[in-house]
Design an enzyme around this catalytic site. Structure first.
Site, PDB file in Angstrom:
ATOM      1  N   GLY A   1      -5.715  16.555  60.983  1.00  0.00           N
ATOM      2  CA  GLY A   1      -5.763  16.727  59.528  1.00  0.00           C
ATOM      3  C   GLY A   1      -7.164  17.002  59.027  1.00  0.00           C
TER       4      GLY A   1
ATOM      5  NE  ARG B   1      -5.772   9.718  63.944  1.00  0.00           N
ATOM      6  CZ  ARG B   1      -6.618   9.381  64.908  1.00  0.00           C
ATOM      7  NH1 ARG B   1      -6.156   9.055  66.106  1.00  0.00           N
ATOM      8  NH2 ARG B   1      -7.911   9.388  64.691  1.00  0.00           N
TER       9      ARG B   1
ATOM     10  CG  ASP C   1     -21.890  20.701  65.983  1.00  0.00           C
ATOM     11  OD1 ASP C   1     -22.569  20.637  64.948  1.00  0.00           O
ATOM     12  OD2 ASP C   1     -20.824  21.343  66.062  1.00  0.00           O
TER      13      ASP C   1
ATOM     14  CB  ALA D   1     -16.553  25.469  51.547  1.00  0.00           C
TER      15      ALA D   1
ATOM     16  CG  HIS E   1     -14.411  32.777  28.235  1.00  0.00           C
ATOM     17  ND1 HIS E   1     -13.538  31.763  28.585  1.00  0.00           N
ATOM     18  CD2 HIS E   1     -13.718  33.626  27.436  1.00  0.00           C
ATOM     19  CE1 HIS E   1     -12.368  31.983  28.013  1.00  0.00           C
ATOM     20  NE2 HIS E   1     -12.446  33.114  27.304  1.00  0.00           N
TER      21      HIS E   1
HETATM   22  P1  NDP Z   1     -12.353  16.372  62.308  1.00  0.00           P
HETATM   23  O1  NDP Z   1     -13.046  15.204  62.868  1.00  0.00           O
HETATM   24  O2  NDP Z   1     -12.704  16.875  60.953  1.00  0.00           O
HETATM   25  O3  NDP Z   1     -10.791  16.092  62.311  1.00  0.00           O
HETATM   26  C1  NDP Z   1     -10.120  15.637  63.443  1.00  0.00           C
HETATM   27  C2  NDP Z   1      -8.700  15.333  63.036  1.00  0.00           C
HETATM   28  O4  NDP Z   1      -7.933  15.004  64.180  1.00  0.00           O
HETATM   29  C3  NDP Z   1      -8.615  14.157  62.077  1.00  0.00           C
HETATM   30  O5  NDP Z   1      -7.618  14.447  61.138  1.00  0.00           O
HETATM   31  C4  NDP Z   1      -8.216  13.017  63.000  1.00  0.00           C
HETATM   32  O6  NDP Z   1      -7.480  12.021  62.356  1.00  0.00           O
HETATM   33  C5  NDP Z   1      -7.331  13.737  63.986  1.00  0.00           C
HETATM   34  N1  NDP Z   1      -7.266  13.085  65.280  1.00  0.00           N
HETATM   35  C6  NDP Z   1      -8.295  12.645  66.044  1.00  0.00           C
HETATM   36  N2  NDP Z   1      -7.833  12.116  67.203  1.00  0.00           N
HETATM   37  C7  NDP Z   1      -6.490  12.221  67.155  1.00  0.00           C
HETATM   38  C8  NDP Z   1      -5.442  11.847  68.037  1.00  0.00           C
HETATM   39  N3  NDP Z   1      -5.699  11.255  69.208  1.00  0.00           N
HETATM   40  N4  NDP Z   1      -4.177  12.101  67.673  1.00  0.00           N
HETATM   41  C9  NDP Z   1      -3.913  12.700  66.484  1.00  0.00           C
HETATM   42  N5  NDP Z   1      -4.848  13.075  65.599  1.00  0.00           N
HETATM   43  C10 NDP Z   1      -6.124  12.835  65.933  1.00  0.00           C
HETATM   44  O7  NDP Z   1     -12.498  17.477  63.413  1.00  0.00           O
HETATM   45  P2  NDP Z   1     -12.217  19.033  63.433  1.00  0.00           P
HETATM   46  O8  NDP Z   1     -11.903  19.291  64.845  1.00  0.00           O
HETATM   47  O9  NDP Z   1     -11.257  19.453  62.385  1.00  0.00           O
HETATM   48  O10 NDP Z   1     -13.641  19.631  63.044  1.00  0.00           O
HETATM   49  C11 NDP Z   1     -14.811  19.192  63.722  1.00  0.00           C
HETATM   50  C12 NDP Z   1     -16.018  19.377  62.855  1.00  0.00           C
HETATM   51  O11 NDP Z   1     -16.349  20.742  62.813  1.00  0.00           O
HETATM   52  C13 NDP Z   1     -15.841  18.993  61.397  1.00  0.00           C
HETATM   53  O12 NDP Z   1     -16.008  17.628  61.178  1.00  0.00           O
HETATM   54  C14 NDP Z   1     -16.881  19.804  60.737  1.00  0.00           C
HETATM   55  O13 NDP Z   1     -18.101  19.102  60.793  1.00  0.00           O
HETATM   56  C15 NDP Z   1     -16.946  21.047  61.583  1.00  0.00           C
HETATM   57  N6  NDP Z   1     -16.227  22.167  60.956  1.00  0.00           N
HETATM   58  C16 NDP Z   1     -16.643  22.638  59.746  1.00  0.00           C
HETATM   59  C17 NDP Z   1     -15.979  23.670  59.129  1.00  0.00           C
HETATM   60  C18 NDP Z   1     -16.442  24.151  57.795  1.00  0.00           C
HETATM   61  O14 NDP Z   1     -17.578  23.867  57.415  1.00  0.00           O
HETATM   62  N7  NDP Z   1     -15.609  24.858  57.028  1.00  0.00           N
HETATM   63  C19 NDP Z   1     -14.820  24.300  59.732  1.00  0.00           C
HETATM   64  C20 NDP Z   1     -14.450  23.723  60.993  1.00  0.00           C
HETATM   65  C21 NDP Z   1     -15.142  22.709  61.560  1.00  0.00           C
HETATM   66  P3  NDP Z   1      -8.178  10.832  61.517  1.00  0.00           P
HETATM   67  O15 NDP Z   1      -8.562  11.410  60.198  1.00  0.00           O
HETATM   68  O16 NDP Z   1      -7.108   9.801  61.414  1.00  0.00           O
HETATM   69  O17 NDP Z   1      -9.342  10.376  62.329  1.00  0.00           O
END
Ligand code: NDP
Length: 487
Positions: A176, A199, A338, A376, A470
């Site tokens: 998510g 989740r 990262d 964003a 506007h």
């Molecule tokens: P995130 O950490 O943002 O999201 C990971 C998601 O996976 C969360 O919703 C998490 O849930 C869920 N998750 C983690 N482990 C499990 C599991 N075992 N089972 C089910 N769900 C799980 O990571 P992303 O991979 O989406 O992105 C990584 C990073 O990359 C971002 O944080 C951002 O910094 C960067 N990014 C930036 C972008 C932009 O600037 N537009 C675009 C893409 C990436 P929960 O919330 O419950 O932990």
């Protein structure tokens, strides 16, 4: 005359590493850089850039449907993934060569090799040579993490999505966060039948509650089958399911195309190479998908880097631990981007690289400023944010919340249900705008500008002194007179 081969050796040719290498070289430093994959790193090769081009590609279906309601005659053809993919690949080739040329023209010596730290001043390259450097900068980035469940290798990650030979007919996206939500929207826009499991109780954890609520609602309205509080409990290959190509029909209708245009837009999607995947969810349902994409977070690239050879500290998530100047526990070795798991965004890695050069090569110790970074999420609609969420702000101090949600003119005219949100979170005591949250088409563009004011510490009164432009959506940011609530 230095005792080392280089003044600086950079490990990793992504946005942060390349910038640091170039700027250090411009200061007269002798710089080497090793990259074991394509030059440009995650952002250019398998992240921001190809993702944003896919966002553009996916937006035209809805735009065409809207154009028809505005009176245009549109004879939409189908979306041709291979043709788009070929263009995308040649653009990435072009960008990679731009990066290589930038390094060459800066006098940076590049090595297409994997690098491993041998001691605090020596790097061993996979080509067999050892090079020495006064300073080593680790900028190796991160990689998508699988959730660690049985058979998760059947799924793909964001690294794979750009290389699919064909789009799947049905995909399950797990997660998510940024990546899950962005690709759910992209693939939905391209006509893929998208199911998303998250989740938790609401997607985009950490963003303003009201903003992420609206993004989730709009995603669902546009066709993403979003299941909250849901995860995979079991997955396996559905070997006996017919994996021959089939056609998409249903979701095109959501976008308001006529039957004729919908028929014209039909195109074939097929299952992944290994065949469909059977999934059992925590809500008790079982479904079959052509692909399952895990967007379950990213981990720092610290494996097999030889960090133990220089006593570099590793944190709980596998990240390299650094101080405010990006210096590791080993004084000659720094790390940015990262791999340090601070704020994992390209522009932040670039700033960390610049601050490193200021500190080490310009004699001007510079801490990286991680405060009030605008960002964003390129969902449809986009979410732009800077500063504190309402939830964070009200935990800190009493706040006034100025918020409006409305149907934008462009969509209201054709009776679409799309809504946008403009929100300011303001300190009751100082009147300073602590946070700005926008859900709207092009919110990424808007928040860049609002971010300047918020970073400058502008007050709500100063926002209000600015005359509205506007008619725009963002004029609401300077015309909200009465707080919606105090918290
Ligand atoms: P995130 O950490 O943002 O999201 C990971 C998601 O996976 C969360 O919703 C998490 O849930 C869920 N998750 C983690 N482990 C499990 C599991 N075992 N089972 C089910 N769900 C799980 O990571 P992303 O991979 O989406 O992105 C990584 C990073 O990359 C971002 O944080 C951002 O910094 C960067 N990014 C930036 C972008 C932009 O600037 N537009 C675009 C893409 C990436 P929960 O919330 O419950 O932990």
């Amino acid at each position: 005359m230095s005792d080392f081969d280089y003044d600086l050796f950079v490990i990793g040719g992504g946005s942060g590493g390349v910038r640091a290498a170039r700027v250090a070289a411009a200061e007269g430093a002798k710089v080497g850089l090793a990259e074991d994959d394509r030059m440009g790193g995650t952002c250019v090769i398998r992240g921001c850039v190809p993702k944003k081009l896919m966002v553009f590609a996916s937006s035209y279906r809805e735009a065409m449907a809207e154009a028809m309601e505005y009176g245009w005659t549109v004879h939409a053809g189908g979306f041709d993934w291979p043709s788009f993919q070929a263009k995308l690949n040649s653009e990435l080739d072009r960008l990679e060569s731009v990066y290589r040329n930038l390094l060459d023209n800066s006098g940076v010596q590049t090595y297409d090799a994997r690098a491993k730290i041998k001691d605090p001043h020596t790097v061993s390259l996979s080509t067999g040579e050892d090079v020495t450097a006064k300073h080593i900068l680790i900028a190796t980035g991160g990689h998508p993490a699988l959730p660690g469940m049985d058979n998760d290798h059947l799924g793909i990650t964001s690294d794979d999505i750009f290389h699919l030979a064909e789009l799947p007919k049905r995909i399950l996206i797990v997660g998510g966060g940024f990546i899950a939500c962005e690709f759910a929207c992209i693939l939905n826009g391209m006509g893929v039948d998208v199911t998303q499991y998250y989740r938790g109780a609401q997607v985009l954890r950490g963003f303003d509650d009201e903003a992420r609520g609206l993004v989730a609602e709009m995603m669902a309205k546009k066709g993403v089958k979003l299941h909250l509080g849901t995860n995979i409990v079991e997955m396996r290959r559905q070997a006996d399911v017919d994996d021959t190509a089939s056609t998409v029909t249903g979701s095109d209708a959501v976008m308001g195309l006529s039957a004729q245009d919908e028929a014209a837009m039909r195109h074939t999607y097929s299952a992944g190479k290994g065949g469909p995947i059977w999934v059992k969810a925590s809500n008790g349902t079982t479904e079959v998908f052509d692909q399952v994409m895990f967007a379950t977070g990213r981990n720092p690239n610290t494996t097999d880097l030889g960090l133990e050879n220089a006593n570099i500290d590793i944190g709980r998530r596998g990240e390299i631990v650094v101080d405010d100047y990006s210096q590791t526990a080993q004084p000659s070795i720094y790390a940015i981007g990262d791999v340090t798991n601070r704020v994992n965004l390209t522009p932040v890695a670039i700033r960390e690289g610049m601050a490193f050069v200021e500190t080490v090569f310009k004699g001007n110790p510079t801490k990286v400023d991680h405060a009030l970074i605008p960002s964003a999420v390129f969902t449809q609609p986009e979410l732009g944010t800077v500063g504190l969420t309402e939830e964070e702000a009200r935990d800190q101090e009493p706040v006034d919340v100025y918020c409006t949600s409305f149907r934008p003119m462009q969509q209201a005219f054709i009776d679409r249900e799309d809504r946008v949100l403009m929100k300011l979170v303001v300190s009751k005591e100082t009147d300073v705008v602590l946070g700005c949250h926008i859900v709207a088409p092009a919110a990424g563009e808007m928040i860049q500008l609002a971010g300047i004011a918020v970073k400058m510490g502008a007050t709500k009164a100063q926002f209000d002194q600015v005359c509205a432009v506007h008619p725009t959506m963002s004029e609401e940011l300077v015309t909200m007179k009465t707080p919606m609530r105090s918290a």
